[in-house]
Enzyme design. Sequence first.
Site, PDB file in Angstrom:
ATOM      1  N   PRO A  88     -15.039 -64.161   2.068  1.00 44.14           N
ATOM      2  CA  PRO A  88     -14.994 -65.619   2.143  1.00 44.14           C
ATOM      3  C   PRO A  88     -15.905 -66.309   1.125  1.00 44.14           C
ATOM      4  O   PRO A  88     -15.680 -67.460   0.774  1.00 44.14           O
ATOM      5  CB  PRO A  88     -15.468 -65.937   3.572  1.00 44.14           C
ATOM      6  CG  PRO A  88     -15.353 -64.669   4.324  1.00 44.14           C
ATOM      7  CD  PRO A  88     -15.470 -63.557   3.344  1.00 44.14           C
ATOM      8  N   GLU A 116     -18.698 -57.135   9.970  1.00 40.02           N
ATOM      9  CA  GLU A 116     -19.402 -58.307   9.438  1.00 40.02           C
ATOM     10  C   GLU A 116     -19.300 -58.430   7.932  1.00 40.02           C
ATOM     11  O   GLU A 116     -19.352 -59.512   7.380  1.00 40.02           O
ATOM     12  CB  GLU A 116     -20.868 -58.313   9.887  1.00 40.02           C
ATOM     13  CG  GLU A 116     -21.050 -58.735  11.339  1.00 40.02           C
ATOM     14  CD  GLU A 116     -20.265 -60.005  11.681  1.00 40.02           C
ATOM     15  OE1 GLU A 116     -20.636 -61.068  11.157  1.00 40.02           O
ATOM     16  OE2 GLU A 116     -19.308 -59.930  12.462  1.00 40.02           O
ATOM     17  N   ARG A 153       5.244 -61.777  -7.395  1.00 40.92           N
ATOM     18  CA  ARG A 153       6.330 -62.717  -7.669  1.00 40.92           C
ATOM     19  C   ARG A 153       6.474 -63.037  -9.147  1.00 40.92           C
ATOM     20  O   ARG A 153       7.524 -63.498  -9.584  1.00 40.92           O
ATOM     21  CB  ARG A 153       6.115 -64.034  -6.908  1.00 40.92           C
ATOM     22  CG  ARG A 153       6.128 -63.861  -5.392  1.00 40.92           C
ATOM     23  CD  ARG A 153       5.840 -65.152  -4.650  1.00 40.92           C
ATOM     24  NE  ARG A 153       6.929 -66.103  -4.753  1.00 40.92           N
ATOM     25  CZ  ARG A 153       6.967 -67.134  -5.568  1.00 40.92           C
ATOM     26  NH1 ARG A 153       5.942 -67.393  -6.356  1.00 40.92           N
ATOM     27  NH2 ARG A 153       8.006 -67.928  -5.597  1.00 40.92           N
ATOM     28  N   ASP A 168       8.170 -72.825  -9.539  1.00 44.91           N
ATOM     29  CA  ASP A 168       7.762 -73.116  -8.177  1.00 44.91           C
ATOM     30  C   ASP A 168       6.766 -74.241  -8.067  1.00 44.91           C
ATOM     31  O   ASP A 168       6.081 -74.580  -9.014  1.00 44.91           O
ATOM     32  CB  ASP A 168       7.093 -71.887  -7.568  1.00 44.91           C
ATOM     33  CG  ASP A 168       8.101 -71.017  -6.894  1.00 44.91           C
ATOM     34  OD1 ASP A 168       9.106 -71.557  -6.438  1.00 44.91           O
ATOM     35  OD2 ASP A 168       7.866 -69.810  -6.848  1.00 44.91           O
TER      36      ASP A 168
HETATM   37  C1  4GS Z   1     -11.716 -63.289   3.812  1.00 46.81           C
HETATM   38  C2  4GS Z   1     -11.253 -64.531   3.368  1.00 46.81           C
HETATM   39  C3  4GS Z   1     -12.319 -62.960   5.130  1.00 46.81           C
HETATM   40  C4  4GS Z   1     -14.969 -61.671   6.459  1.00 46.81           C
HETATM   41  C5  4GS Z   1     -13.374 -59.762   6.544  1.00 46.81           C
HETATM   42  C6  4GS Z   1     -15.701 -61.081   7.652  1.00 46.81           C
HETATM   43  C7  4GS Z   1     -14.156 -59.243   7.737  1.00 46.81           C
HETATM   44  C8  4GS Z   1     -13.521 -61.257   6.474  1.00 46.81           C
HETATM   45  N1  4GS Z   1     -11.534 -62.438   2.815  1.00 46.81           N
HETATM   46  N2  4GS Z   1     -10.806 -64.380   2.137  1.00 46.81           N
HETATM   47  N3  4GS Z   1     -15.550 -59.644   7.647  1.00 46.81           N
HETATM   48  N4  4GS Z   1     -11.245 -65.709   4.020  1.00 46.81           N
HETATM   49  N5  4GS Z   1     -12.866 -61.714   5.251  1.00 46.81           N
HETATM   50  O1  4GS Z   1     -12.321 -63.781   6.021  1.00 46.81           O
HETATM   51  O2  4GS Z   1     -10.976 -63.108   1.800  1.00 46.81           O
END
Ligand code: 4GS
Length: 247
Positions: A88, A116, A153, A168
Amino acid sequence: MKFLFITLFPEQIEQAAGHSIIKRAVDAGLVEVSCINPRDFAADRHRTVDDTPFGGGAGMVLKPEPMVAAIRAAKTKLPAARVIAMCPGGRTLRQSIVEEYAHSKQDLILVCGHYEGFDERIFGWVDEKLSVGDYVLTGGELPALIVMDAVARFIPGVLGKMASAVEDSFSTGLLEYPQYTRPVTFEGIEVPEVLRNGNHALIDRWRRKEALKATWLRRPDLLGELNKTDAKLLAEIKQELEGAENG
Ligand code: 4GS
């Protein structure tokens, strides 16, 4: 193009690659999908891949040794590949990044986390961190599959000859215009007349205007500098929207 997933859950990848357009692309040899499981590189007899975090806190952290051993094995298979860790905190995926990957023709090693997250020290073996959006998932497998799906794609032959990824939504820089198919009347709602009369210049103009309208209403942040034609269409749209508000 080759996509190698580093994942504790290869079945999830194989199952997703086994349907529809991606399956056809794999069968045609346009896309190659493979997995390396870090568990196969765990040193102890329990094949441990995670451990508790230093400093305390909830959840488990992926141990660096099996992760890096898996990345090294992946790099041996695909020496020229780009190594992308799904997390994330990475750069957020957008269509321009998808196109950048597709046009580079570089194979992709997609590192999927679970629990985690990763031990920070693995990032020395990673080229870039990538996120699919501002939300937290249970694993990086779905994000990695999103990357493959969006990139595939653009590989010539993956979409049928009827479709073209470059035409697109997002590649045009705008949201999609509305689409219709038969029947002409459904539940009393008619397909717009302009789409049925075969005047392709008028159809193109209508579609461009509807795409501009949708973008102006829902994602004005996507509208950059407009050319003269688009500026004129947008002025029309704003006038019509005002008319609808006041009438
Ligand atoms: C994401 C996301 C995600 C993060 C995987 C906590 C498990 C998790 N990965 N974009 N640990 N949003 N990964 O939430 O890529």
